[in-house]
Design a protein around this motif. Sequence first.
Motif, PDB file in Angstrom:
ATOM      1  N   LEU A 111      29.309  40.458  27.256  1.00 22.25           N
ATOM      2  CA  LEU A 111      30.265  40.960  28.244  1.00 22.25           C
ATOM      3  C   LEU A 111      31.585  41.237  27.533  1.00 22.25           C
ATOM      4  N   VAL A 112      32.027  42.490  27.551  1.00 25.37           N
ATOM      5  CA  VAL A 112      33.190  42.884  26.756  1.00 25.37           C
ATOM      6  C   VAL A 112      34.273  43.459  27.651  1.00 25.37           C
ATOM      7  N   ALA A 113      35.469  42.892  27.564  1.00 32.13           N
ATOM      8  CA  ALA A 113      36.670  43.384  28.239  1.00 32.13           C
ATOM      9  C   ALA A 113      36.450  43.621  29.730  1.00 32.13           C
ATOM     10  N   PRO A 114      36.166  42.559  30.482  1.00 28.91           N
ATOM     11  CA  PRO A 114      35.960  42.761  31.918  1.00 28.91           C
ATOM     12  C   PRO A 114      37.211  43.341  32.568  1.00 28.91           C
ATOM     13  N   GLY A 115      37.004  44.246  33.518  1.00 31.43           N
ATOM     14  CA  GLY A 115      38.131  44.794  34.270  1.00 31.43           C
ATOM     15  C   GLY A 115      38.421  43.878  35.457  1.00 31.43           C
ATOM     16  N   ASP A 116      39.652  43.475  35.602  1.00 32.01           N
ATOM     17  CA  ASP A 116      40.007  42.567  36.695  1.00 32.01           C
ATOM     18  C   ASP A 116      40.232  43.359  37.978  1.00 32.01           C
ATOM     19  N   VAL A 117      39.158  43.578  38.722  1.00 32.31           N
ATOM     20  CA  VAL A 117      39.215  44.382  39.950  1.00 32.31           C
ATOM     21  C   VAL A 117      39.922  43.660  41.089  1.00 32.31           C
ATOM     22  N   GLU A 118      40.383  42.438  40.846  1.00 30.01           N
ATOM     23  CA  GLU A 118      41.185  41.732  41.844  1.00 30.01           C
ATOM     24  C   GLU A 118      42.680  41.971  41.626  1.00 30.01           C
ATOM     25  N   GLN A 119      43.068  42.595  40.497  1.00 28.88           N
ATOM     26  CA  GLN A 119      44.456  43.024  40.280  1.00 28.88           C
ATOM     27  C   GLN A 119      44.765  44.105  41.297  1.00 28.88           C
ATOM     28  N   ASP A 120      45.991  44.142  41.789  1.00 24.21           N
ATOM     29  CA  ASP A 120      46.351  45.113  42.821  1.00 24.21           C
ATOM     30  C   ASP A 120      46.053  46.553  42.427  1.00 24.21           C
ATOM     31  N   ASP A 121      46.460  46.965  41.223  1.00 26.40           N
ATOM     32  CA  ASP A 121      46.276  48.368  40.843  1.00 26.40           C
ATOM     33  C   ASP A 121      44.796  48.734  40.730  1.00 26.40           C
ATOM     34  N   LEU A 122      43.986  47.881  40.118  1.00 22.46           N
ATOM     35  CA  LEU A 122      42.557  48.180  40.008  1.00 22.46           C
ATOM     36  C   LEU A 122      41.845  48.064  41.351  1.00 22.46           C
ATOM     37  N   ARG A 123      42.278  47.132  42.169  1.00 23.55           N
ATOM     38  CA  ARG A 123      41.675  46.988  43.503  1.00 23.55           C
ATOM     39  C   ARG A 123      41.841  48.296  44.292  1.00 23.55           C
ATOM     40  N   GLN A 124      42.989  48.939  44.143  1.00 25.22           N
ATOM     41  CA  GLN A 124      43.234  50.203  44.847  1.00 25.22           C
ATOM     42  C   GLN A 124      42.435  51.354  44.236  1.00 25.22           C
ATOM     43  N   GLN A 125      42.304  51.365  42.913  1.00 27.28           N
ATOM     44  CA  GLN A 125      41.558  52.432  42.242  1.00 27.28           C
ATOM     45  C   GLN A 125      40.052  52.280  42.420  1.00 27.28           C
TER      46      GLN A 125
END
Length: 190
Positions: free
Chosen positions: A94-108
């Motif tokens: 597992l490499v460089a997980p994207g934190d989809v709970e961050q506000d900016d990623l959650r919106q994208q």
Amino acid sequence: MKKENAVLILPGWQNSGADHWQTRWEQRHGYTRVAQHDWQRPLRGDWTVQLQEAVLAAPAPVVLVAHSLGCILTAWWADHAPRSTVAKVQAALLVAPGDVEQDDLRQQLPGWAPIARQRLPFRATLVGSQNDPYCRAERARQLAADWGAAWVDAGAVGHINSASGLGDWPAGHALLEELLKDFPDGNHKT
């Protein structure tokens, strides 16, 4: 005759381009990319079905090589797929997980939060970066702990993608080799 491991490549959002280490590994080692219907507007349910079908179609044992959103997909799939299918997977890098709970990623990436945080039912190594704009190192370390994955600090290499200038990323492939070497059949495709 010994069985070979099926190595499945799980790119993240927007896929992995020609210079990405995942694409290079796919071309150099013959690994199989899990294709998604829509790389630009990923739907968690659709991506989960695609992973499920790929694992079902692959010969066991299966090894997952996930980047960014592919890591989040791996954890979600492992928690929601039938146990008989998940049992085919022996390990995951597992490499460089994207934190989809961050506000900016959650919106994208709507619909990807919350992140499944259960312990993975297979061996895993999580590689994170000190300066990943999509997931702070402390957060990646916590995901590794939650998932029961070994933590590897790759240093300050951004999102560990083509922009990081890693080329074939031999250090990453060595981590994959390490995950594969202790398999009961000791054999894998390289």
